[in-house]
Each structure stands twice: as C-alpha cells, then as structure tokens.
Design a protein around this motif. Structure first.
Motif, PDB file in Angstrom:
ATOM      1  N   LEU A   1      13.664 -50.085  41.889  1.00 19.81           N
ATOM      2  CA  LEU A   1      13.338 -51.465  42.203  1.00 19.81           C
ATOM      3  C   LEU A   1      11.944 -51.799  41.695  1.00 19.81           C
ATOM      4  N   LYS A   2      11.846 -52.825  40.865  1.00 17.08           N
ATOM      5  CA  LYS A   2      10.541 -53.279  40.387  1.00 17.08           C
ATOM      6  C   LYS A   2       9.948 -54.202  41.427  1.00 17.08           C
ATOM      7  N   ILE A   3       8.987 -53.711  42.169  1.00 18.39           N
ATOM      8  CA  ILE A   3       8.398 -54.522  43.226  1.00 18.39           C
ATOM      9  C   ILE A   3       6.910 -54.246  43.329  1.00 18.39           C
ATOM     10  N   GLY A   4       6.153 -55.305  43.525  1.00 12.65           N
ATOM     11  CA  GLY A   4       4.708 -55.183  43.644  1.00 12.65           C
ATOM     12  C   GLY A   4       4.144 -56.443  44.260  1.00 12.65           C
ATOM     13  N   SER A   5       2.910 -56.758  43.921  1.00 15.50           N
ATOM     14  CA  SER A   5       2.261 -57.904  44.544  1.00 15.50           C
ATOM     15  C   SER A   5       1.301 -58.557  43.562  1.00 15.50           C
ATOM     16  N   HIS A   6       0.778 -59.684  43.964  1.00 18.06           N
ATOM     17  CA  HIS A   6      -0.347 -60.287  43.253  1.00 18.06           C
ATOM     18  C   HIS A   6      -1.554 -59.400  43.499  1.00 18.06           C
ATOM     19  N   VAL A   7      -2.287 -59.046  42.447  1.00 25.23           N
ATOM     20  CA  VAL A   7      -3.474 -58.197  42.590  1.00 25.23           C
ATOM     21  C   VAL A   7      -4.671 -58.830  41.882  1.00 25.23           C
ATOM     22  N   SER A   8      -5.859 -58.324  42.211  1.00 25.02           N
ATOM     23  CA  SER A   8      -7.104 -58.856  41.666  1.00 25.02           C
ATOM     24  C   SER A   8      -7.248 -58.514  40.188  1.00 25.02           C
ATOM     25  N   PHE A   9      -7.820 -59.442  39.421  1.00 27.17           N
ATOM     26  CA  PHE A   9      -8.069 -59.221  38.002  1.00 27.17           C
ATOM     27  C   PHE A   9      -9.557 -59.394  37.704  1.00 27.17           C
ATOM     28  N   SER A  10     -10.386 -59.108  38.692  1.00 22.82           N
ATOM     29  CA  SER A  10     -11.829 -59.264  38.520  1.00 22.82           C
ATOM     30  C   SER A  10     -12.432 -57.953  38.021  1.00 22.82           C
ATOM     31  N   ASP A  11     -13.742 -57.921  37.883  1.00 23.17           N
ATOM     32  CA  ASP A  11     -14.472 -56.719  37.509  1.00 23.17           C
ATOM     33  C   ASP A  11     -13.973 -56.165  36.175  1.00 23.17           C
ATOM     34  N   LYS A  12     -13.131 -55.119  36.231  1.00 23.84           N
ATOM     35  CA  LYS A  12     -12.666 -54.476  35.003  1.00 23.84           C
ATOM     36  C   LYS A  12     -11.248 -54.894  34.620  1.00 23.84           C
ATOM     37  N   GLY A  13     -10.926 -56.146  34.879  1.00 28.15           N
ATOM     38  CA  GLY A  13      -9.705 -56.728  34.371  1.00 28.15           C
ATOM     39  C   GLY A  13      -8.436 -55.971  34.708  1.00 28.15           C
ATOM     40  N   LEU A  14      -7.665 -55.624  33.665  1.00 25.92           N
ATOM     41  CA  LEU A  14      -6.372 -54.998  33.872  1.00 25.92           C
ATOM     42  C   LEU A  14      -6.507 -53.630  34.538  1.00 25.92           C
ATOM     43  N   LEU A  15      -7.602 -52.931  34.298  1.00 28.84           N
ATOM     44  CA  LEU A  15      -7.820 -51.630  34.934  1.00 28.84           C
ATOM     45  C   LEU A  15      -7.956 -51.792  36.437  1.00 28.84           C
ATOM     46  N   THR A  16      -8.755 -52.765  36.876  1.00 27.96           N
ATOM     47  CA  THR A  16      -8.890 -53.060  38.304  1.00 27.96           C
ATOM     48  C   THR A  16      -7.532 -53.400  38.915  1.00 27.96           C
ATOM     49  N   ALA A  17      -6.790 -54.271  38.233  1.00 28.81           N
ATOM     50  CA  ALA A  17      -5.491 -54.720  38.736  1.00 28.81           C
ATOM     51  C   ALA A  17      -4.510 -53.559  38.851  1.00 28.81           C
ATOM     52  N   ALA A  18      -4.446 -52.728  37.819  1.00 29.57           N
ATOM     53  CA  ALA A  18      -3.492 -51.616  37.815  1.00 29.57           C
ATOM     54  C   ALA A  18      -3.800 -50.619  38.929  1.00 29.57           C
ATOM     55  N   ASN A  19      -5.077 -50.307  39.113  1.00 29.04           N
ATOM     56  CA  ASN A  19      -5.444 -49.360  40.172  1.00 29.04           C
ATOM     57  C   ASN A  19      -5.119 -49.909  41.560  1.00 29.04           C
ATOM     58  N   GLU A  20      -5.359 -51.214  41.766  1.00 30.46           N
ATOM     59  CA  GLU A  20      -5.026 -51.816  43.059  1.00 30.46           C
ATOM     60  C   GLU A  20      -3.518 -51.776  43.287  1.00 30.46           C
ATOM     61  N   ALA A  21      -2.761 -52.093  42.251  1.00 28.63           N
ATOM     62  CA  ALA A  21      -1.300 -52.087  42.371  1.00 28.63           C
ATOM     63  C   ALA A  21      -0.789 -50.694  42.721  1.00 28.63           C
ATOM     64  N   VAL A  22      -1.336 -49.682  42.077  1.00 26.73           N
ATOM     65  CA  VAL A  22      -0.924 -48.299  42.352  1.00 26.73           C
ATOM     66  C   VAL A  22      -1.231 -47.928  43.798  1.00 26.73           C
ATOM     67  N   SER A  23      -2.341 -48.429  44.332  1.00 23.01           N
ATOM     68  CA  SER A  23      -2.710 -48.103  45.713  1.00 23.01           C
ATOM     69  C   SER A  23      -1.699 -48.638  46.719  1.00 23.01           C
ATOM     70  N   TYR A  24      -0.932 -49.655  46.336  1.00 24.94           N
ATOM     71  CA  TYR A  24       0.095 -50.212  47.216  1.00 24.94           C
ATOM     72  C   TYR A  24       1.467 -49.576  46.991  1.00 24.94           C
ATOM     73  N   GLY A  25       1.571 -48.697  45.996  1.00 18.34           N
ATOM     74  CA  GLY A  25       2.864 -48.104  45.677  1.00 18.34           C
ATOM     75  C   GLY A  25       3.719 -49.028  44.831  1.00 18.34           C
ATOM     76  N   SER A  26       3.090 -49.904  44.052  1.00 18.03           N
ATOM     77  CA  SER A  26       3.808 -50.904  43.265  1.00 18.03           C
ATOM     78  C   SER A  26       4.481 -50.298  42.038  1.00 18.03           C
ATOM     79  N   SER A  27       5.578 -50.916  41.632  1.00 16.95           N
ATOM     80  CA  SER A  27       6.214 -50.573  40.357  1.00 16.95           C
ATOM     81  C   SER A  27       6.215 -51.792  39.428  1.00 16.95           C
ATOM     82  N   SER A  28       5.502 -52.829  39.816  1.00 20.89           N
ATOM     83  CA  SER A  28       5.236 -54.019  39.011  1.00 20.89           C
ATOM     84  C   SER A  28       4.086 -54.731  39.706  1.00 20.89           C
ATOM     85  N   PHE A  29       3.484 -55.720  39.051  1.00 25.92           N
ATOM     86  CA  PHE A  29       2.475 -56.534  39.731  1.00 25.92           C
ATOM     87  C   PHE A  29       2.232 -57.815  38.948  1.00 25.92           C
TER      88      PHE A  29
END
Length: 375
Positions: free
Chosen positions: A2-30
């Motif tokens: 299941l591809k599921i995730g959330s809206h995540v922040s894109f501040s600071d280091k852009g896609l890197l920040t967003a990807a790390n936040e998404a991973v912290s939630y157990g996301s498989s999409s964001f």
C-alpha cells in the motif's frame, strides 16, 4: 505494498528533509509543497537536495511522491492580474515538479468569486489550456482535486470536474486527486455507499484519471460543504470507512496521502498522528509499535467500556454538540480527541506514556476491537 504517507515539510534541505520525515512515519509515499503554500517564494532548484532526497527514498522503497500546488493559485479568477499570476506560477511549479522527478501536481481548481460556476469552469479550463500549452516539454500531469464546496470553489461535484476536463484540449495530462473529507463534505456518502460513489465517479469522470487520494476524516456531517479535516477515526467518516477506501480494489496502486491535523494541548506539543494512522491503515501496527501498543489499546477498550463510551457514538455526539449548541461549545470547546485524552490522563489509564503516545493509542482504539483480534 500500500502506497501511503502524508504531507511532509519541504523546508531546510528540501527533498532530503521531506524524505527523512516521511521515513520517520513509516511512509511508502509522501506529498510536498515546493515552498510555502501561501506564497510564491521559492528556492532555486539546485538548493533542494534532490539527489540526496532520492537516495533516501530509494533506500526506503519509496518510488512515487506527489507535489501540491500552492493555495494562492486561482485559475477561476476574473481578475486579469490574478489569473495571469496563477498561469505563470503554475507553469513554474510544473517545471520544478518535473525537475524533482514527480509525475503529478495536485491543484485546487479555483474559485469564481464574484461571477458564477459556469464562468468559473470556463475560466479554469482557459487557464489549464494555457498552462499545459506552456509546459509541453515536461512529463507532469495536473491532478484536479475534488473540493468540499465552501464558498465559490469549483470542483465540488464530479460533474464540475468532468466539465473542466471536457473543455481542455490536451486533457490527457489532466488527472484527479480524490479527497475523502472534501467528497464527504460535498455530499458523497463514502460510509454507506462507497461502491456507488466510485461507480458514479467512473461513469462521470473515469476512475482511470484518479492519480492521488488525500485521506482525511471530517469534522462535519455529510454535505456540510465546510472542509475541516479531522484525525482518522475522530471525525464523521471513521476508521472503518477510511480503511475501506485505501484498500478498495478500484483504487489499487494510487498513493494515499494523509493531511490530518496535528493535535496536542498546545502548539509546542502538537504532533501528527501520521505514524499510527499509516500503520493502522496499512495493517502493520504490530511490526511498527510492538505488543505493548496493543496491550495499551486493550486497556483503553476496558476503560472506555466501563465508562460506557462507544467510539463512534462519542465522536459524533461531541461534534453534534460543538456544531449545534453555542453555549456548550463556549463552555467546553474541546474536540473529541482532546476530551478523550483528558479522560485517559485524569484517570491515569496509561500513566507512563507521553501525550503523543496516548493519542496514538486512542487512534488505535478508534480502529475497533477487530484490531486486537488481528494482532
């Protein structure tokens, strides 16, 4: 998976920040905004840590994400300066989205303000024609979002979405983002007639155009046209309805994106329930949280059972009071999850847990006793 995730922040280091936040939630999409959703200020594309973010995504098995256009884009405006700004800026956002490597950018279609719906639909189609013509060199689709119907916004019915698409010449690049809260607030009964709603959408628009699904509960009853998101289980849709949506065979393969509100006693302690919501909807809460999570949820079932509190009755009853009784709302404006947390804290049901952890377990309680059986 299941591809599921959330809206995540894109501040600071852009896609890197967003990807790390998404991973912290157990996301498989964001989903990301490429800058603040309320303005047009954007960092240069080379400052967005795209390669670093993609590497984190690769390591975590995330292969599809979504961009959301800013709220200020209004292709339905009759004002020339507002319309031209919307066209130019949306073209820029599509080019940025393409460089990030994302296929779909979600767009609120627009609002007709001082005109009428017929004008708004035609104006939005005019703008989309111009935007698509100017971005032929990209691989990005525009996903028109289903809207709740507040104010003069367009997209509150499947017919309005279809009418926009029909008026756009290069409409192969138009997709749709379904939003569960918006559809509910617009009057589509996802709880009692999910199959019927999806069949109707297929007949009017085509399920083949659905590229993204925003997954949100609603603070308002069916057809309220309000657009106020609630945590999963804490609103009028409920956990079971949302679970049926994300696992529906007609929507298989789409990314499901949570935009549920952060909760907590004050702004400093507010946290999203994304991690728990994702695990509960995906069905891997045991793997994510361990045995103790289910032990705690069982204790909540025992406690609330003694208090004669049924989850759905309590949630809907609280919203009813907050909507219909101004004096009661003024005396106690707390929403369902706030009230439930206060009860758990007052009775020391889970005394060793943080506010966030207790709220995660209340989210688990919303999922019902079947969750304990599955565990």
């Amino acid at each position: 998976m299941l591809k599921i995730g959330s809206h995540v922040s894109f501040s600071d280091k852009g896609l890197l920040t967003a990807a790390n936040e998404a991973v912290s939630y157990g996301s498989s999409s964001f989903m990301i905004y490429t800058g603040a959703p309320q303005n047009t200020r954007r960092k240069p594309i080379e400052d967005l840590y795209i390669n670093e973010g993609k590497e984190v995504m690769k390591q975590s098995g995330i292969d599809e994400i979504v961009v959301h256009a800013p709220y200020i884009v209004n292709l339905g405006s009759y004002k020339e300066d507002t319309f031209e700004l919307a066209v130019r800026f949306l073209q820029e956002e599509i080019r940025r989205t393409d460089k990030i490597g994302v296929r779909n950018i979600v767009l609120h279609p627009g609002a007709y303000t001082d005109k009428d719906a017929e004008y708004g639909i035609a104006r939005i189609a005019e703008g989309l024609n111009e935007v698509l013509e100017g971005t032929k060199d990209t691989n990005v689709n525009i996903a028109l979002e289903t809207m709740a119907g507040k104010g003069t916004e367009i997209g509150r019915s499947f017919e309005e979405i279809a009418s926009i698409i029909d008026k756009v010449r290069d409409n192969d690049r138009l997709t749709v983002c379904m939003d569960t809260c918006h559809m509910h607030d617009a009057g589509y009964d996802l709880t009692n007639d999910l199959d019927g709603v999806l069949q109707r959408f297929d007949q009017i628009v085509g399920l083949n155009r659905v590229a993204v699904v925003h997954v949100n509960d609603s603070k308002n009853p069916l057809g309220a046209a309000k657009d106020r998101h609630a945590p999963i289980g804490a609103g009028w849709l409920g956990h079971e309805t949302i679970k049926n949506i994300v696992h529906h065979e007609a929507l298989v393969g789409r990314p499901f994106i949570l935009e549920t509100p952060w909760i907590g006693k004050d702004s400093k302690s507010q946290r999203p329930m994304y991690e728990a919501e994702i695990a509960l909807l995906r069905g891997n809460a045991m793997e994510r949280f361990g045995d103790s999570f289910f032990d705690h949820v069982e204790r909540l079932h025992h406690f609330f059972g003694k208090e004669e509190i049924d989850a759905r009755t309590y949630v809907l009853g609280t919203w009813d009071v907050l909507k219909s009784d101004a004096k009661a709302k003024k005396a106690d404006p707390r929403e369902p999850m706030d009230r439930l947390y206060d009860l758990v804290a007052e009775h020391k049901v889970l005394p060793d847990l943080s506010e966030e952890a207790i709220n995660q377990r209340i989210t688990g309680w919303f999922a019902g006793k079947s969750l304990l059986v599955e565990a």
